[in-house]
Write an enzyme that holds these catalytic residues in place. Sequence first.
Site, PDB file in Angstrom:
ATOM      1  CB  SER A 156      -7.952   3.739   3.070  1.00  0.00           C
ATOM      2  OG  SER A 156      -7.154   3.422   4.024  1.00  0.00           O
ATOM      3  CB  SER A 184      -8.585   1.612   6.151  1.00  0.00           C
ATOM      4  OG  SER A 184      -9.085   2.300   6.042  1.00  0.00           O
ATOM      5  CE  LYS A 210      -3.668   1.792   2.313  1.00  0.00           C
ATOM      6  NZ  LYS A 210      -5.081   1.724   3.963  1.00  0.00           N
TER       7      LYS A 210
HETATM    8  N1  GLN Z   1     -12.966   4.919   6.789  1.00  0.00           N
HETATM    9  C1  GLN Z   1     -12.478   5.022   7.685  1.00  0.00           C
HETATM   10  C2  GLN Z   1     -12.152   6.186   7.430  1.00  0.00           C
HETATM   11  O1  GLN Z   1     -12.069   7.098   6.405  1.00  0.00           O
HETATM   12  C3  GLN Z   1     -11.409   4.177   8.507  1.00  0.00           C
HETATM   13  C4  GLN Z   1      -9.959   4.150   7.224  1.00  0.00           C
HETATM   14  C5  GLN Z   1      -8.572   3.507   8.060  1.00  0.00           C
HETATM   15  O2  GLN Z   1      -8.785   3.088   8.440  1.00  0.00           O
HETATM   16  N2  GLN Z   1      -8.038   4.304   7.199  1.00  0.00           N
HETATM   17  O3  GLN Z   1     -11.158   7.380   8.391  1.00  0.00           O
END
Ligand code: GLN
Length: 494
Positions: A157, A181, A82
Amino acid sequence: MRMLNRLTISELVTRLASREVSSRAATQACLDQIERLDGRLHAFISLDADHALAQADAADRALALGATHARQPLLGVPIGIKDVIAVKGQPLNCASKILGRYVSPYNATVINKLQAAGAVVFGRLNMDEFAMGSSTENSAFGVTRNPWDLSRIPGGSSGGSGAAVVADECIAALGSDTGGSIRQPAALCGCVGLKPSYGRVSRYGLVAYASSLDQIGCFSKDVRDAAILLEILSGVDPADSTSVPQPVPHYAASLTGDVKGLRLGLAKEYMVGGLDAEIKAAIDAAVAQFEKLGARVTEVSLPHTDYAIATYYIIATAEASANLARFDGIRYGLRVEGADPIELYSKTRGAGFGPEVKRRIILGTYVLSSGYYDAYYLRAQKVRTLIRRDFLKAFEQVDAILTPTTPTAAFKIGEKADDPLQMYLSDIFTISANLAGICGISVPCGFTREPKLPLGLQLLGKPFGEETILRLAHAYEQSTPWHKEKPPLAALAG
Ligand code: GLN
């Protein structure tokens, strides 16, 4: 023989160890798949094929000289990364424009660990900018598409990681999970996603989003691979003071297939309201399957669930506003000149950050500002403690908690993009684990009917209770057909 890029880690390792195949061939098979599909999927932001093949050749030389997978468990295995984890000499953008042409001068600890284990680390996988989002639509490099349906999001994400693993563009991948995420895109793309307990894996070299919540974890094609990867990634690191000096178990040894007598909790607050009927049916069937395997399922209560989203979006944005202050046009990446330093900062940040990142910096600055700190940030910290206590209390009665990973299957690209609140609400089942610091895994548990889209179930475990959730997830996976299903990839090749 199946194409090499379709193999799991353990399948590929068997073939590499017998010298039946080479790491170069396996790596090239992944690169070929990317060439075939990624124009449509866009899981990768960038790719350094020469760097990948050079690592593969080094692995092949080591194997020829007698190196073994007993000592280097990932020798020759291609793993995607990532774009939020630093790999020396490779671009590091966090899917943002603000880092410009930044190239990482050092490796994250997890990359050192993967390379010491012999892995071929490659690619920069797409994500929501700075890991803020649930759909990968917030990437400055364009959206990633779901391999099951190109009109839908892959989750976020770490959407690039989920899509790449499911589309066989890599054997497994790393992601980060601050509020879901890893687990959410794994569920929406149809693979296994593991978020370790807070402190289990070093975050040195992970670009910080919300430091009290962030964890690095993995995407894989089955639970065994998740166990293999977790063992390599785990352990205390002097470079990350939040990593915990707990011994690292041989996680694969916990995959016994035997879950008799293990106690599983169903959180009554999770099985309500807006839950999609097909997800409810898939979870009910999974409960029946676990009972058939000999687990005991009972109801537990997590009474503060209603406050989880608000609590998370206060704490995460507060921490993000502080962490992202370093992207100022002086130290890294993009710079837009101004008449004085203040103008330079504001022009650089105005041009470099996307709208969601700006929204969160503003929100986070607001909840930390004097006059509002007590009402929002401090209160959120107190509620966070109550949420953690809910879990610790539930874990006095059960060994793990079973939930859906997401309230719906993958939604359409654009469907929630203009409605941040709807997007935040889709994190309801995953964010509490980060607030509580516990571990969680998502495994495939079925499909919607029309269109056919994957669904995931989540198992949450005690802090440092990864062995238990891996054992449960593995027994379930091996007794169900879901992980063997593949998206219609041939139709994707354009
Ligand atoms: N969807 C969550 C956010 O927008 C989690 C994102 C993540 O785990 N990096 O913060």
